[in-house]
Design an enzyme around this catalytic site. Structure first.
Site, PDB file in Angstrom:
ATOM      1  N   LYS A 197       0.830  -1.203   0.000  1.00 21.65           N
ATOM      2  CA  LYS A 197       0.000   0.000   0.000  1.00 21.65           C
ATOM      3  C   LYS A 197       0.863   1.251   0.000  1.00 21.65           C
ATOM      4  O   LYS A 197       0.553   2.240  -0.677  1.00 21.65           O
ATOM      5  CB  LYS A 197      -0.947  -0.023   1.202  1.00 21.65           C
ATOM      6  CG  LYS A 197      -2.037  -1.084   1.077  1.00 21.65           C
ATOM      7  CD  LYS A 197      -2.746  -1.345   2.385  1.00 21.65           C
ATOM      8  CE  LYS A 197      -3.751  -2.495   2.249  1.00 21.65           C
ATOM      9  NZ  LYS A 197      -4.362  -2.894   3.527  1.00 21.65           N
ATOM     10  N   GLN A 252      -4.154  -1.516   9.841  1.00 16.83           N
ATOM     11  CA  GLN A 252      -4.103  -2.841   9.236  1.00 16.83           C
ATOM     12  C   GLN A 252      -4.678  -3.889  10.189  1.00 16.83           C
ATOM     13  O   GLN A 252      -4.271  -3.983  11.339  1.00 16.83           O
ATOM     14  CB  GLN A 252      -2.659  -3.199   8.870  1.00 16.83           C
ATOM     15  CG  GLN A 252      -2.511  -4.535   8.180  1.00 16.83           C
ATOM     16  CD  GLN A 252      -3.192  -4.588   6.818  1.00 16.83           C
ATOM     17  OE1 GLN A 252      -3.097  -3.654   6.029  1.00 16.83           O
ATOM     18  NE2 GLN A 252      -3.887  -5.676   6.541  1.00 16.83           N
ATOM     19  N   ASP A 277     -11.235   3.374   4.519  1.00 17.32           N
ATOM     20  CA  ASP A 277     -11.740   2.007   4.360  1.00 17.32           C
ATOM     21  C   ASP A 277     -13.265   1.984   4.302  1.00 17.32           C
ATOM     22  O   ASP A 277     -13.864   1.033   3.799  1.00 17.32           O
ATOM     23  CB  ASP A 277     -11.279   1.123   5.525  1.00 17.32           C
ATOM     24  CG  ASP A 277      -9.996   0.361   5.202  1.00 17.32           C
ATOM     25  OD1 ASP A 277      -9.744   0.119   4.021  1.00 17.32           O
ATOM     26  OD2 ASP A 277      -9.271   0.023   6.144  1.00 17.32           O
TER      27      ASP A 277
END
Length: 298
Positions: free
Chosen positions: A52, A96, A119
């Site tokens: 990422k 994460q 997210d």
């Protein structure tokens, strides 16, 4: 023979659009920033985070990475999120998953400021998605919508079956498919571990989204001729007769399904690249909104 849906190619197009928007933002004095937070010593998580961060670098997004010892008190993670919420150079925050057992996952998701929740998992953002006014669409379902659009898959009036009911994929995917919007307007059935006669339901679907987390759970006998099959699963399994060697497989038995489906995503190279690309998309969208700059994201 099925048409293979090339997620790498569609993701490259998304990244190109994102890079253009990054240039627009930078010209207006806004440098998009994504913070990733890692609190678990897990090789897979470390790999995901590094990928990422590399993606950010490629499109011009500033990556900020914070690592917290897995044995540290949960409060250290919460305070880290609070600090990132206050930083003007951070427009998106991604913690994460999974986090250590002593950390409350729901508390983590609620701690991230909704406008920085790229997210799309904060309850406020989930509510907006369900109401049809999404701030950020969760990355994997949104990426799937992009794939469906790129391959001219008609969802309006179609019967769609989502296999899986997770907060990350199954539930938001079902919501997006049924909404009165492009790549929506479908009649949606959500199936899960308690569903009876699963094969009967999937065989009647024009679109099947497999997100159960079970290796090769759906085979060609469970798919209608010509259906579109989207395989979200990423499962590492041992290669039979090859000792410790492993391979990645999806939730769909690709070999038996590809002779039946009209269009199908491979694993790897299907949905996975889109999930990462849509994280960049959401970060740029967040930067534009927080910086007061209009960016044209398709």
């Amino acid at each position: 023979m099925s048409e293979t849906i090339d997620g790498e190619s569609v993701a490259a197009d998304v990244r190109a659009d994102v890079a253009e928007c990054v240039e627009t933002l930078r010209e207006e004095g806004v440098v998009p920033g994504l913070a990733t937070v890692l609190m678990k010593a897990d090789p897979a998580s470390e790999t995901y985070v590094s990928m990422k961060q590399r993606d950010c670098e490629e499109v011009g997004i500033e990556g900020i990475h914070v690592e917290i010892d897995a044995d540290a008190p949960a409060e250290e993670l919460y305070e880290t999120i609070d600090d990132l919420n206050e930083r003007d150079d951070v427009h998106g925050i991604l913690v994460q998953m999974p986090v250590p057992d002593h950390v409350n996952k729901r508390k983590v998701l609620r701690r991230i400021a909704p406008e920085k929740d790229v997210d799309g998992f904060h309850p406020e953002n989930v509510g907006r998605l369900v109401a049809g006014d999404a701030r950020f669409k969760p990355c994997t379902p949104h990426g799937i919508q992009k794939l469906l659009a790129a391959y001219d898959v008609e969802t309006a009036g179609a019967d769609a079956v989502v296999v899986g009911r997770s907060d990350i994929v199954g539930k938001p995917m079902a919501n997006l498919l049924l909404q009165k919007a492009p790549q929506g307007n479908a009649t949606v059935t959500v199936c899960h571990s308690r569903t009876e006669n699963l094969a009967e339901k999937t065989r009647n679907a024009d679109v099947v989204v497999a997100a159960a987390g079970i290796p090769e759970f759906i085979d060609g006998d469970m798919i209608a001729e010509g259906a579109t099959v989207i395989d979200v699963g990423i499962n590492r399994v041992e290669v039979e007769g090859e000792g410790d060697e492993t391979e990645l497989v999806g939730d769909v038995d690709y070999e038996s399904a590809k002779g039946v489906a009209g269009k199908i995503t491979p694993v790897p190279g299907g949905v996975g690249p889109m999930t990462r690309a849509m994280l960049l998309y959401n970060t740029v969208k967040a930067a534009g909104e927080q910086g007061g700059v209009d960016v044209e994201l398709p």
